[in-house]
Design an enzyme around this catalytic site. Structure first.
Site, short mmCIF file in Angstrom:
data_model
loop_
_atom_site.label_atom_id
_atom_site.label_comp_id
_atom_site.label_asym_id
_atom_site.label_seq_id
_atom_site.Cartn_x
_atom_site.Cartn_y
_atom_site.Cartn_z
N ILE A 1 25.32 -1.62 -7.56
CA ILE A 1 23.97 -1.92 -7.09
C ILE A 1 23.73 -3.42 -7.03
O ILE A 1 23.18 -3.94 -6.06
CB ILE A 1 22.91 -1.28 -8.02
CG1 ILE A 1 23.05 0.24 -8.01
CG2 ILE A 1 21.51 -1.69 -7.59
CD1 ILE A 1 22.15 0.91 -9.04
N ALA A 2 24.13 -4.11 -8.07
CA ALA A 2 23.89 -5.56 -8.15
C ALA A 2 24.92 -6.18 -9.06
O ALA A 2 25.46 -5.52 -9.96
CB ALA A 2 22.47 -5.84 -8.66
N MET B 1 26.56 -12.55 -15.39
CA MET B 1 26.74 -12.02 -16.74
C MET B 1 26.99 -10.52 -16.79
O MET B 1 27.54 -10.02 -17.76
CB MET B 1 25.52 -12.37 -17.60
CG MET B 1 25.26 -13.86 -17.68
SD MET B 1 23.77 -14.24 -18.63
CE MET B 1 23.60 -15.99 -18.25
N ALA B 2 26.55 -9.80 -15.76
CA ALA B 2 26.70 -8.35 -15.79
C ALA B 2 26.68 -7.80 -14.37
O ALA B 2 26.22 -8.45 -13.44
CB ALA B 2 25.59 -7.71 -16.62
N VAL C 1 25.56 -4.10 -12.30
CA VAL C 1 24.76 -2.89 -12.48
C VAL C 1 25.20 -1.86 -11.46
O VAL C 1 25.35 -2.16 -10.27
CB VAL C 1 23.25 -3.19 -12.33
CG1 VAL C 1 22.43 -1.93 -12.58
CG2 VAL C 1 22.83 -4.30 -13.29
N ASP D 1 11.44 -13.41 -20.02
CA ASP D 1 12.09 -13.60 -18.72
C ASP D 1 11.31 -12.86 -17.63
O ASP D 1 11.89 -12.13 -16.83
CB ASP D 1 13.54 -13.13 -18.77
CG ASP D 1 14.36 -13.65 -17.59
OD1 ASP D 1 13.96 -14.66 -16.97
OD2 ASP D 1 15.41 -13.05 -17.28
#
Length: 335
Positions: free
Chosen positions: A24-25, A29-30, A32, A141
């Site tokens: 998805i994205a 850092m990560a 998804v 954030d």
């Protein structure tokens, strides 16, 4: 995954439970993914930390902190966290899957929103943040990328990866992890001061500015330039870009985004009371006026610089008009 990129995880089953369907994205850092929880037969958003960070204790701790912070919260406007763990060297987090758009995508596509639409989105965001603040949690954030608008119009706040209890040490430093996103980071975060519920209110005020004008309040060509503006420039009144906006909308933004935390609403609940008071006094014409004079979101423009209720809100679900087109999304690739 580490050899050929995030797509390598597609088709795998994580922790013997989550069948990964699509990316998805992805961020620094990560990544998804949309996955199926094979035990409960439901879609989830699976956030997987980038392999090169798995051995960084600070990032792993942050990942686990996100799970704990979000798991403490249950609210219709907060993305739910279901599970967290490690499997085959991967650190992952399973969350509610939200098909729709981010607020960032909405503003990029539509430009400035009508005051009614902007205040409806903000109302839902403040309900979510109010739940966190009441639980002693600061999001830290708040930004359009972390506001998700589901296909059916329900607004969700995502990514508590920076969240911390207000009773812990919430000061930042130049050498610590980057906290918050530059365009929405509060002056006290820039200056390594204490981060409180008022810091979230500041970011919410800047999001309202952006929804009303289609532009970020602070933007620049370098990190030091943007940080300098947060600390030394007052947030401009939205009407400097959209002259037809009601003065009370300017007041909302300027109060929430005051440089001195003591000059802002104390928390999301107090800001929400102000938002509802202002909305109740605006005429239908003022609420629904299309901001034709606002600059295009893709246009380059210099933003003019301005001179330097305590009622608890019910946890009702705010539903917005469904966008004509919406892409599948999930929270927080850049945690």
């Amino acid at each position: 995954m580490s050899a050929v990129g995030p797509d390598a995880l597609i088709g795998e089953v994580v922790d013997g439970r989550y069948l990964v369907l699509e990316l998805i994205a992805t961020g620094g850092m990560a990544s998804v993914y949309r996955a199926v929880d094979t035990r409960l037969d439901r879609d989830v958003a699976l956030k997987v930390m980038k392999p090169h960070l798995v051995h960084d204790e600070s990032f792993v701790t942050r990942f686990k902190r996100e799970a704990r912070a979000a798991a403490r919260l249950s609210h219709p406007h907060i993305v739910s966290t279901f599970d967290q763990g490690e499997d085959a060297g991967r650190v992952w987090l399973a969350m509610e899957y939200v098909p729709g758009q981010t607020l960032r995508e909405v503003v990029q596509e539509q430009g400035a929103l009508s005051p009614r639409h902007a205040l409806e989105v903000l109302d839902a965001v403040l309900l979510a943040l109010g739940e966190a603040h009441a639980a002693g949690i600061v999001h830290r954030d708040v930004k359009p990328e972390n506001v998700l608008i589901r296909d059916d119009g329900v607004v969700k706040v995502a990514d508590f990866g920076l969240a911390r209890a207000v009773t812990t040490d919430t000061a930042t430093s130049a050498t610590s992890e980057v906290l918050g996103t530059l365009s929405y980071i509060s002056p006290e975060q820039v200056e390594a001061g204490p981060v409180t519920t008022r810091s979230d209110v500041y970011a919410a005020g800047l999001m309202l500015f952006e929804m009303l004008t289609g532009r970020k309040a602070f933007a620049g060509d370098s990190i030091p330039n943007v940080l300098f503006q947060h600390v030394h420039h007052g947030v401009p009144a939205p009407s400097t870009l959209v002259p037809e906006l009601a003065p009370s909308l300017d007041s909302l933004v300027l109060h929430a985004a005051a440089k001195d935390p003591a000059d802002r609403p104390e928390d999301a609940a107090e800001f929400l009371a102000e938002v509802r008071h202002v909305r109740g006094r605006l005429s239908p014409r003022e609420l629904d006026r299309t901001p034709d004079s606002a600059p295009s979101p893709s246009a380059e423009a210099t933003v003019p610089r301005a001179a330097d209720s305590s009622d608890s809100a019910p946890a009702a679900t705010t539903v917005l008009p469904v966008a004509a087109t919406a892409s599948s999304l999930a929270p927080g690739a850049d945690t």
